[in-house]
Write an enzyme that holds these catalytic residues in place. Structure first.
Site, mmCIF file in Angstrom:
data_model
loop_
_atom_site.group_PDB
_atom_site.id
_atom_site.type_symbol
_atom_site.label_atom_id
_atom_site.label_comp_id
_atom_site.label_asym_id
_atom_site.label_seq_id
_atom_site.Cartn_x
_atom_site.Cartn_y
_atom_site.Cartn_z
ATOM 1 N N GLU A 108 42.326 23.336 22.156
ATOM 2 C CA GLU A 108 43.522 24.076 22.252
ATOM 3 C C GLU A 108 44.015 23.851 21.941
ATOM 4 O O GLU A 108 45.441 24.674 21.880
ATOM 5 C CB GLU A 108 43.451 22.792 23.654
ATOM 6 C CG GLU A 108 43.002 23.454 25.330
ATOM 7 C CD GLU A 108 43.797 22.989 26.148
ATOM 8 O OE1 GLU A 108 42.765 22.940 27.650
ATOM 9 O OE2 GLU A 108 44.286 21.334 26.597
ATOM 10 N N HIS A 134 15.007 21.789 19.979
ATOM 11 C CA HIS A 134 13.993 22.357 21.090
ATOM 12 C C HIS A 134 13.893 23.506 21.690
ATOM 13 O O HIS A 134 13.287 24.508 21.946
ATOM 14 C CB HIS A 134 13.120 21.619 21.757
ATOM 15 C CG HIS A 134 12.404 20.351 20.400
ATOM 16 N ND1 HIS A 134 10.867 20.542 19.872
ATOM 17 C CD2 HIS A 134 13.270 19.549 19.684
ATOM 18 C CE1 HIS A 134 11.022 19.723 18.781
ATOM 19 N NE2 HIS A 134 11.970 18.905 18.860
ATOM 20 N N LYS A 186 46.151 30.599 34.795
ATOM 21 C CA LYS A 186 46.079 30.473 36.828
ATOM 22 C C LYS A 186 47.269 30.637 37.072
ATOM 23 O O LYS A 186 47.491 31.195 37.716
ATOM 24 C CB LYS A 186 47.947 29.355 35.707
ATOM 25 C CG LYS A 186 46.304 27.772 34.864
ATOM 26 C CD LYS A 186 47.639 27.058 34.973
ATOM 27 C CE LYS A 186 46.868 25.819 34.637
ATOM 28 N NZ LYS A 186 47.940 25.161 33.976
#
Ligand code: PA5
Length: 424
Positions: free
Chosen positions: A281, A302, A415
């Site tokens: 951010e 793995h 948003k």
């Protein structure tokens, strides 16, 4: 104790680079230290040594009231109002050590209907208190979840008792959560104006969850203060946070795309989540920035280990080689089959140490730059040290890149899209 090791990155980040970058580093460090520049985002810099006795008294009081009233506290928040608290609780009180302790459960860090419905059901047989954390007070996820859980508490305990079981951590003066909390007479704690969400774990945002869980947060603060002292004492050429930021800056300029924070201890994995948000951010803007990701070894060797070793060389690994010495020694017992005799009587500590070294050699020789951050000490102080170290590196790195490390305009787009759809 934190020590930076750059040996496995020297092929890409040379002394010549350091010399060439010295004037930019001086400039960027000056900008970081200049408290008038971006002052709104720099409260975290002196926070570990500022005077907080009255805040601590409020935190201790709320924590002890809530611990007396309940055995579970649900902490509602997202992003910087969640990741720090989660990471410190994981690191300081690892798995299998929580039995019988006051439980802290996070919510509102996503919108999952099943997660929240199952959590509400889980709470039915427990005594519950609630902490809602939102600096702006308007974030959709915690807001929707808070009102749902507030409603649950009011139905279960009645309005007055529910209010006595809720604490809001938000801006001291403004925002709709502040107004609502004051009206309902909730206990409240402030998030300082000049400390942004992802830099706020050492404020009440992280300290109250620590106090609720019974963690000695003063030790965490002391760790941060020690790191602040350590960084302030040295020239920038010997400052490990500056050196780390310079190394990743040079690697980014050479075309590396992503940086993985590699952890070896499951209890430190959530710290990588905090680190990812801090860098993602703060620096991921204006079309630039390394993509921060995380790997948990040896588990991910793995799965992702194949890609890292053999695929495109786009990744930098920063190994957070943390050893918290609070577990009894564990050795591989004798009696193995012939092939594995070399493991007999070797401690897991040794195995882990050899794994870190071997992986770094294998990956760096294949073309993956490896930075190692060696971190040793008790969990509480180490957590504080690491937080401060990375916050300095991140903010300083922002000035190297010429971006503002304290805003997050990109988070707004989804948003407004959601708001528009919901209002239709
Ligand atoms: O770092 C940040 O500022 C963000 O991640 C915020 O913490 C996050 O968006 C939550 O915001 P708020 O605390 O206002 O609800």
């Amino acid at each position: 104790m934190i020590q930076l090791h750059l040996e496995k990155v020297r092929k890409w980040f040379t002394e010549e680079h350091e010399k060439r970058l010295a004037p930019l580093a001086e400039f960027a460090y000056g900008e970081l230290q200049n408290r008038d520049r971006d002052a709104f985002g720099k409260g975290w810099m002196s926070w570990p040594v500022d005077h907080h006795e009255s805040l601590y008294a409020d935190i201790d009081k709320i924590a002890s009231d809530f611990r007396a009233k309940s055995n579970v506290t649900v902490v509602i928040g997202i992003g910087g109002s969640y990741l720090g608290a989660r990471s410190v609780l994981s690191m300081v009180q690892p798995e299998f050590t929580r039995e019988g302790k006051h439980e802290v459960i996070f919510a509102g860090q996503q919108l999952s209907p099943t997660y929240h419905a199952h959590l509400l059901k889980y709470l039915d047989s427990r005594e519950v208190t609630l902490v809602v954390v939102s600096k702006s007070g308007t974030t959709l996820e915690p807001s929707a979840v808070f009102h749902t859980f507030r409603d649950y508490l009011e139905k279960r305990y009645g309005e007055a008792e529910a209010s006595a079981r809720i604490c809001a951590i938000t801006d001291a003066q403004k925002g709709s959560l502040r107004a609502y909390a004051d009206e309902k007479k909730y206990a409240t704690l402030p998030i300082p104006d000049d400390i942004g969400g992802r830099y706020s774990v050492l404020s009440a945002v992280g300290l109250l969850p620590m106090a609720l869980a019974g963690v000695d947060y003063r030790k965490v603060m002391q760790g941060a203060a020690n790191m602040r002292d350590q960084l302030a004492k040295v020239a920038i050429t010997a400052n490990p946070a500056v050196q780390y930021a310079l190394a990743r800056h040079v690697l980014y300029q050479q075309g590396f795309v992503a940086e993985a924070l590699v952890t070896y201890e499951p209890r430190v994995a959530d710290f990588a989540g905090w680190w990812q948000q801090l860098f993602g951010e703060s620096q991921g803007k204006d079309g630039i920035g390394l993509y921060p990701t995380m790997l948990q070894y040896t588990t991910d060797l793995h799965s992702m280990g194949q890609y890292v070793q053999d695929s495109r060389k786009v990744l930098v690994e920063t190994v957070l080689d943390a050893f918290i010495d609070d577990a009894p020694e564990l050795k591989v017992p004798v009696g193995l089959d012939e092939k594995n005799r070399y493991l007999e009587n070797v401690s897991f500590h040794k195995l882990q140490e050899v794994a870190v070294e071997s992986v770094m050699i294998a990956h760096s020789e294949a073309g993956v730059p490896n930075i190692r951050i060696e971190a040793r000490g008790d969990a509480e102080s180490l957590y504080g040290e690491l937080v401060y170290f990375f916050e300095v590196a991140c903010a300083f790195g922002g000035y190297l890149l010429g971006i503002n490390a304290f805003d997050q305009p990109g988070v707004e787009a989804y948003k407004s899209e959601m708001r528009a759809r919901l209002q239709k």
